[in-house]
Scaffold this motif. Structure first.
Motif, PDB file in Angstrom:
ATOM      1  N   GLN A 175       3.683  -0.190   2.402  1.00 47.47           N
ATOM      2  CA  GLN A 175       3.471  -0.933   3.669  1.00 47.47           C
ATOM      3  C   GLN A 175       2.763  -2.351   3.192  1.00 47.47           C
ATOM      4  OE1 GLN A 175       0.960   1.326   6.400  1.00 47.47           O
ATOM      5  NE2 GLN A 175       2.575   2.810   6.697  1.00 47.47           N
ATOM      6  N   VAL A 176       2.970  -3.402   3.855  1.00 47.15           N
ATOM      7  CA  VAL A 176       2.814  -4.572   3.461  1.00 47.15           C
ATOM      8  C   VAL A 176       1.807  -5.075   4.318  1.00 47.15           C
ATOM      9  CG1 VAL A 176       3.539  -6.950   2.633  1.00 47.15           C
ATOM     10  CG2 VAL A 176       4.964  -4.920   2.078  1.00 47.15           C
ATOM     11  N   TYR A 177       0.568  -5.777   4.072  1.00 48.49           N
ATOM     12  CA  TYR A 177      -0.286  -6.185   4.629  1.00 48.49           C
ATOM     13  C   TYR A 177      -0.572  -7.693   3.879  1.00 48.49           C
ATOM     14  CZ  TYR A 177      -1.288  -1.665   6.512  1.00 48.49           C
ATOM     15  OH  TYR A 177      -1.189  -0.610   7.228  1.00 48.49           O
TER      16      TYR A 177
ATOM     17  N   ARG B 282      -5.206   5.551   5.332  1.00 45.46           N
ATOM     18  CA  ARG B 282      -5.873   5.471   4.012  1.00 45.46           C
ATOM     19  C   ARG B 282      -4.660   4.941   2.909  1.00 45.46           C
ATOM     20  NH1 ARG B 282     -11.207   7.281   3.993  1.00 45.46           N
ATOM     21  NH2 ARG B 282     -11.970   8.473   6.026  1.00 45.46           N
ATOM     22  N   ILE B 283      -5.338   4.982   1.710  1.00 45.69           N
ATOM     23  CA  ILE B 283      -4.504   4.752   0.408  1.00 45.69           C
ATOM     24  C   ILE B 283      -4.553   6.200  -0.420  1.00 45.69           C
ATOM     25  CG2 ILE B 283      -4.344   3.585  -1.972  1.00 45.69           C
ATOM     26  CD1 ILE B 283      -6.383   1.618  -0.348  1.00 45.69           C
ATOM     27  N   ASN B 284      -3.432   6.743   0.181  1.00 43.56           N
ATOM     28  CA  ASN B 284      -3.398   8.189  -0.304  1.00 43.56           C
ATOM     29  C   ASN B 284      -2.519   8.809  -0.849  1.00 43.56           C
ATOM     30  OD1 ASN B 284      -1.997   8.128   1.964  1.00 43.56           O
ATOM     31  ND2 ASN B 284      -3.504   9.360   3.362  1.00 43.56           N
ATOM     32  N   GLU B 285      -1.340   7.790  -1.365  1.00 49.24           N
ATOM     33  CA  GLU B 285      -0.014   8.144  -1.733  1.00 49.24           C
ATOM     34  C   GLU B 285      -0.163   7.736  -3.564  1.00 49.24           C
ATOM     35  OE1 GLU B 285       2.175  10.568  -2.599  1.00 49.24           O
ATOM     36  OE2 GLU B 285       3.640   9.926  -0.744  1.00 49.24           O
ATOM     37  N   HIS B 286       0.575   8.598  -4.212  1.00 42.77           N
ATOM     38  CA  HIS B 286       0.532   8.136  -5.730  1.00 42.77           C
ATOM     39  C   HIS B 286       1.916   6.936  -5.645  1.00 42.77           C
ATOM     40  CE1 HIS B 286      -1.363  11.967  -7.636  1.00 42.77           C
ATOM     41  NE2 HIS B 286      -1.955  11.688  -6.484  1.00 42.77           N
TER      42      HIS B 286
ATOM     43  N   VAL C 145       2.457  -6.744   8.004  1.00 43.46           N
ATOM     44  CA  VAL C 145       3.770  -7.394   8.092  1.00 43.46           C
ATOM     45  C   VAL C 145       4.826  -6.810   7.870  1.00 43.46           C
ATOM     46  CG1 VAL C 145       2.390  -9.680   7.825  1.00 43.46           C
ATOM     47  CG2 VAL C 145       3.308  -8.406   6.005  1.00 43.46           C
ATOM     48  N   GLY C 146       4.987  -5.343   7.525  1.00 42.98           N
ATOM     49  CA  GLY C 146       6.280  -4.925   7.427  1.00 42.98           C
ATOM     50  C   GLY C 146       6.267  -3.640   6.213  1.00 42.98           C
ATOM     51  N   HIS C 147       7.376  -3.443   5.793  1.00 49.72           N
ATOM     52  CA  HIS C 147       7.214  -2.359   4.640  1.00 49.72           C
ATOM     53  C   HIS C 147       8.303  -2.501   3.742  1.00 49.72           C
ATOM     54  CE1 HIS C 147      10.599  -0.985   7.527  1.00 49.72           C
ATOM     55  NE2 HIS C 147      10.931  -0.216   6.498  1.00 49.72           N
ATOM     56  N   ARG C 148       8.480  -2.124   2.559  1.00 49.64           N
ATOM     57  CA  ARG C 148       9.575  -2.089   1.692  1.00 49.64           C
ATOM     58  C   ARG C 148       9.693  -0.764   1.255  1.00 49.64           C
ATOM     59  NH1 ARG C 148       8.308  -7.458  -0.849  1.00 49.64           N
ATOM     60  NH2 ARG C 148       7.353  -8.542   1.059  1.00 49.64           N
ATOM     61  N   LYS C 149      11.131  -0.549   1.520  1.00 49.01           N
ATOM     62  CA  LYS C 149      11.671   0.789   1.184  1.00 49.01           C
ATOM     63  C   LYS C 149      11.975   0.765  -0.399  1.00 49.01           C
ATOM     64  CE  LYS C 149      13.639   2.903   5.361  1.00 49.01           C
ATOM     65  NZ  LYS C 149      12.387   3.487   5.393  1.00 49.01           N
ATOM     66  N   VAL C 150      11.966   1.912  -1.282  1.00 42.70           N
ATOM     67  CA  VAL C 150      11.825   1.928  -2.469  1.00 42.70           C
ATOM     68  C   VAL C 150      12.520   3.386  -2.779  1.00 42.70           C
ATOM     69  CG1 VAL C 150      10.389   0.157  -3.395  1.00 42.70           C
ATOM     70  CG2 VAL C 150       9.675   2.669  -3.125  1.00 42.70           C
ATOM     71  N   GLU C 151      13.220   3.614  -4.058  1.00 37.41           N
ATOM     72  CA  GLU C 151      13.597   4.821  -4.492  1.00 37.41           C
ATOM     73  C   GLU C 151      12.430   5.319  -5.469  1.00 37.41           C
ATOM     74  OE1 GLU C 151      15.826   7.062  -4.753  1.00 37.41           O
ATOM     75  OE2 GLU C 151      16.634   6.187  -3.323  1.00 37.41           O
ATOM     76  N   PRO C 152      11.644   6.483  -5.066  1.00 42.79           N
ATOM     77  CA  PRO C 152      10.425   6.833  -5.840  1.00 42.79           C
ATOM     78  C   PRO C 152      10.602   6.868  -7.273  1.00 42.79           C
ATOM     79  CG  PRO C 152      11.146   8.396  -4.069  1.00 42.79           C
ATOM     80  CD  PRO C 152      12.239   7.620  -4.381  1.00 42.79           C
ATOM     81  N   TYR C 153       9.658   6.440  -8.228  1.00 42.96           N
ATOM     82  CA  TYR C 153       9.578   6.195  -9.441  1.00 42.96           C
ATOM     83  C   TYR C 153       9.434   7.490  -9.972  1.00 42.96           C
ATOM     84  CZ  TYR C 153       7.455   5.027 -14.123  1.00 42.96           C
ATOM     85  OH  TYR C 153       7.133   5.171 -15.376  1.00 42.96           O
ATOM     86  N   CYS C 154       8.824   8.496  -9.588  1.00 44.02           N
ATOM     87  CA  CYS C 154       8.629   9.709 -10.173  1.00 44.02           C
ATOM     88  C   CYS C 154       9.592  10.672  -9.905  1.00 44.02           C
ATOM     89  CB  CYS C 154       7.077  10.214 -10.020  1.00 44.02           C
ATOM     90  SG  CYS C 154       6.820  11.512 -11.062  1.00 44.02           S
ATOM     91  N   HIS C 155      10.290  11.487 -11.083  1.00 41.55           N
ATOM     92  CA  HIS C 155      11.317  12.401 -10.769  1.00 41.55           C
ATOM     93  C   HIS C 155      10.733  13.621 -11.891  1.00 41.55           C
ATOM     94  CE1 HIS C 155      14.157  10.133  -8.391  1.00 41.55           C
ATOM     95  NE2 HIS C 155      13.835   9.309  -9.080  1.00 41.55           N
ATOM     96  N   GLY C 156      10.358  14.740 -10.976  1.00 37.03           N
ATOM     97  CA  GLY C 156       9.829  15.953 -11.471  1.00 37.03           C
ATOM     98  C   GLY C 156       8.801  15.523 -12.771  1.00 37.03           C
TER      99      GLY C 156
ATOM    100  N   VAL D 227       0.788  -1.107   0.165  1.00 31.46           N
ATOM    101  CA  VAL D 227       0.087   0.115  -0.112  1.00 31.46           C
ATOM    102  C   VAL D 227       1.006   1.397   0.053  1.00 31.46           C
ATOM    103  CG1 VAL D 227      -1.577   1.325   1.252  1.00 31.46           C
ATOM    104  CG2 VAL D 227      -1.880  -1.248   1.257  1.00 31.46           C
ATOM    105  N   ALA D 228       0.519   2.255  -0.809  1.00 29.39           N
ATOM    106  CA  ALA D 228       1.163   3.527  -1.017  1.00 29.39           C
ATOM    107  C   ALA D 228       0.522   4.489   0.153  1.00 29.39           C
ATOM    108  CB  ALA D 228       1.401   4.072  -2.267  1.00 29.39           C
ATOM    109  N   THR D 229       0.958   4.841   1.181  1.00 29.32           N
ATOM    110  CA  THR D 229       0.094   5.855   1.872  1.00 29.32           C
ATOM    111  C   THR D 229       1.064   7.011   2.577  1.00 29.32           C
ATOM    112  OG1 THR D 229      -1.056   5.680   3.961  1.00 29.32           O
ATOM    113  CG2 THR D 229       0.552   4.245   4.022  1.00 29.32           C
ATOM    114  N   LYS D 230       0.261   7.806   2.807  1.00 30.93           N
ATOM    115  CA  LYS D 230       0.910   9.067   3.615  1.00 30.93           C
ATOM    116  C   LYS D 230       0.408   9.129   5.233  1.00 30.93           C
ATOM    117  CE  LYS D 230       0.092  12.132   0.160  1.00 30.93           C
ATOM    118  NZ  LYS D 230      -0.088  13.411  -0.563  1.00 30.93           N
ATOM    119  N   GLY D 231      -0.498   8.220   5.437  1.00 29.60           N
ATOM    120  CA  GLY D 231      -0.882   8.150   6.737  1.00 29.60           C
ATOM    121  C   GLY D 231      -2.333   8.214   6.885  1.00 29.60           C
ATOM    122  N   GLY D 232      -2.915   8.291   8.257  1.00 34.67           N
ATOM    123  CA  GLY D 232      -4.201   8.419   8.106  1.00 34.67           C
ATOM    124  C   GLY D 232      -4.788   7.102   8.113  1.00 34.67           C
TER     125      GLY D 232
END
Ligand code: CLF
Ligand code: SF4
Length: 493
Positions: free
Chosen positions: A399-401, A387-391, A411-422, A380-385
């Motif tokens: 976040q992994v469920y 909810r599914i509220n991140e692009h 059950v955890g999270h996976r860190k990534v380099e964001p896909y979108c640059h400018g 899930v891409a989330t900014k909190g709250g």
């Protein structure tokens, strides 16, 4: 009826506490007594009161509340083989990271500046950059000053435990409600492979003797904290081939002595960090090994799975570190504390929380009504709250469920380099994201472009924005029902 969606962004970007309060009062009850029913049924009221706004001690709270660390305690009394003193204490912080060291006065300045700007702030932690109990004078002075200015902030420390017992009474007196002890072993024979030396009682000890003393002090400190009702979390660094299997024993020992949570963290080992383990090729566990061990520990001391291995100067919600916005050169010299935003934010959260709990209960009912047994791994891409509220393209982590008939588990999270640059997608970043999402069936986000969606699909990972801004659990239960037989109105795109 569901509460209106109030995005975390709209709350945290609102400039005045008046605006926040208006948001809080819109659409229903805004009494601060709301949110009381979101207490988990297996927890007593007193414990719930202690953890309900602590982002580390409650997985649920980490969707709403933020911590900040102040790096006031640089001295340390032991050597861990995964630590290089050039950097921060790796017991709680990501190895290889250096923080701006602060005096207690500078720390107070920073806490006030952050409290004025980050309404989610609920906890002040001292997690190094050395040991908070060994460098006690600075730790104490910092907590005293902050508690005078911001009495409702929760105080939290992290320690290796060696100097803990002599400070437990002061911790209680200072109202420090949450303590983390890093315990990597309960058998000194394992301990001597992790700690080459300790400094205790004006003397340096090595080998078995050192590990034995450290172990005794850690157990004593934990028992003393439990007796005083201070909530304790145990951090254990999982070191494959050294203490990985042994952590099952550690979990038993700490549970028996009253630990509230057990946080098994992966060793991060890199020769560039200059640690003993890094230079001798000791590897850390992969995501599957960590999860396998965590699954084996279920049923023992309650597990924390949402740790982000923060920096010793971290600021913000777990997973979105804003520390670099609050370096000393960027904050006012004498900021005055304004409690308005933090109080208004709490009003909002107290209302949203009850609504979120109702959504979770509904999700559990939906899952239980599915007749076919199965499982679903959702990122899930989330900014909190909650909810599914991140692009998709902006996500720095997913976040992994895990969903099954019995419920939905973080059950955890996976860190990534964001896909979108400018505004443009970055193909190499997408390849990294696909690799990081190994084992995931479905990605949920607020927005995703056709191109990354197609490439994810080719890698066997479905991605959808259909559930954008829904509660995470609502979306996952609908997906699960669609996957395993129920005909719900929302299905995967
Ligand atoms: Fe800080 Fe630690 Fe207190 Fe939290 S962090 S001192 S308990 S306020 Fe939290 Fe960060 Fe994990 Fe630590 S996510 S590294 S567990
Ligand atoms: Fe490093 Fe922390 Fe261990 Fe001290 S307790 S050696 S600072 S990891």
């Amino acid at each position: 009826m569901s509460a209106p969606i109030i995005s975390l962004e709209s709350l945290t970007n609102t400039t005045s506490s008046g605006q926040l309060l208006t948001t809080a009062k819109s659409g229903g009850c805004a009494s601060s007594s709301c949110g009381s029913s979101s207490r988990p049924t297996d927890m007593d009221w007193a414990t719930w009161e202690k953890i309900k706004d602590h982002p580390c001690f409650s997985e649920e709270a980490h969707h709403y509340f933020a911590r900040m660390h102040v790096a006031v305690a640089p001295a340390c009394n032991i050597q861990c083989n995964y630590c290089n003193r050039k950097y921060d204490c790796a017991n709680e912080s990501r190895p290889g990271v250096v923080s701006e060291k602060l005096t207690p006065g500078q720390a107070l300045r920073k806490v006030i500046a952050v409290a004025n700007e980050v309404p989610q702030l609920s906890v002040l932690g001292i997690a190094g950059p050395g040991d908070a109990c060994y460098d006690w004078k600075k730790t104490r002075a910092t907590f005293e000053r902050v508690a005078r200015e911001i009495p409702d902030i929760k105080l939290c420390i992290s320690t290796n435990g060696l100097a803990l017992p002599e400070h437990v009474d002061e911790l209680a007196e200072l109202n420090i409600s949450h303590v983390t002890i890093t315990i990597n072993m309960v058998d000194p024979a394992v301990g001597e492979k992790i700690y080459p030396w300790i400094f205790y009682g004006h003397r340096r000890y090595t080998g078995m003797e050192a590990a034995k003393i450290l172990h005794q002090r850690q157990m004593l400190g934990l028992e003393m904290l439990s007796k005083r009702g201070i909530l304790t979390k145990i951090n254990s660094v999982m070191i494959p081939g050294v203490n990985d299997q042994h952590l099952i024993e550690v979990n038993k020992w700490v549970k028996e002595r009253g630990a509230f949570l057990h946080n098994v963290m992966p060793l991060i080992s890199d020769p560039a960090h200059g640690t003993w383990f890094g230079q001798t090729g000791q590897r850390g566990p992969n995501a599957l090994e960590l999860k396998t061990l965590q699954d084996r520990l279920e049923g023992g001391a309650k597990l924390m799975r949402h740790c982000r291995q923060c920096r010793a100067d971290a600021v913000g919600l777990l997973g979105t570190d804003r520390g670099q916005e609050f370096t000393l050169d960027q904050i006012p010299l004498e900021p005055g504390y304004d409690s308005g935003k933090r109080h208004a934010y709490r009003e909002v959260v107290s209302r949203i929380r009850d609504d979120h709990l109702a959504a979770k209960n509904q999700a559990t009912t939906t899952l239980a009504s599915v007749s076919v047994r199965g499982s679903l791994h959702v990122a899930v891409a989330t900014k909190g709250g909650g909810r599914i509220n991140e692009h998709f393209g902006h996500a720095k982590e997913f976040q992994v469920y895990e969903a099954s008939q019995t419920g939905i588990k973080f059950v955890g999270h996976r860190k990534v380099e964001p896909y979108c640059h400018g505004g443009w997608g970055e193909d190499t970043a997408l390849a990294g994201i696909i690799a990081a999402l190994e084992g995931i069936n479905i990605v949920l986000c607020a927005k995703i472009g056709d191109c990354p969606q197609k490439q994810l699909m080719e890698a066997g990972i479905r991605a959808t924005e259909t559930f954008g801004y829904d509660y995470i659990e609502t979306a996952i239960s609908a997906l699960y029902a669609a996957e395993y037989g129920l005909d719900l109105s929302k299905a995967t795109a």
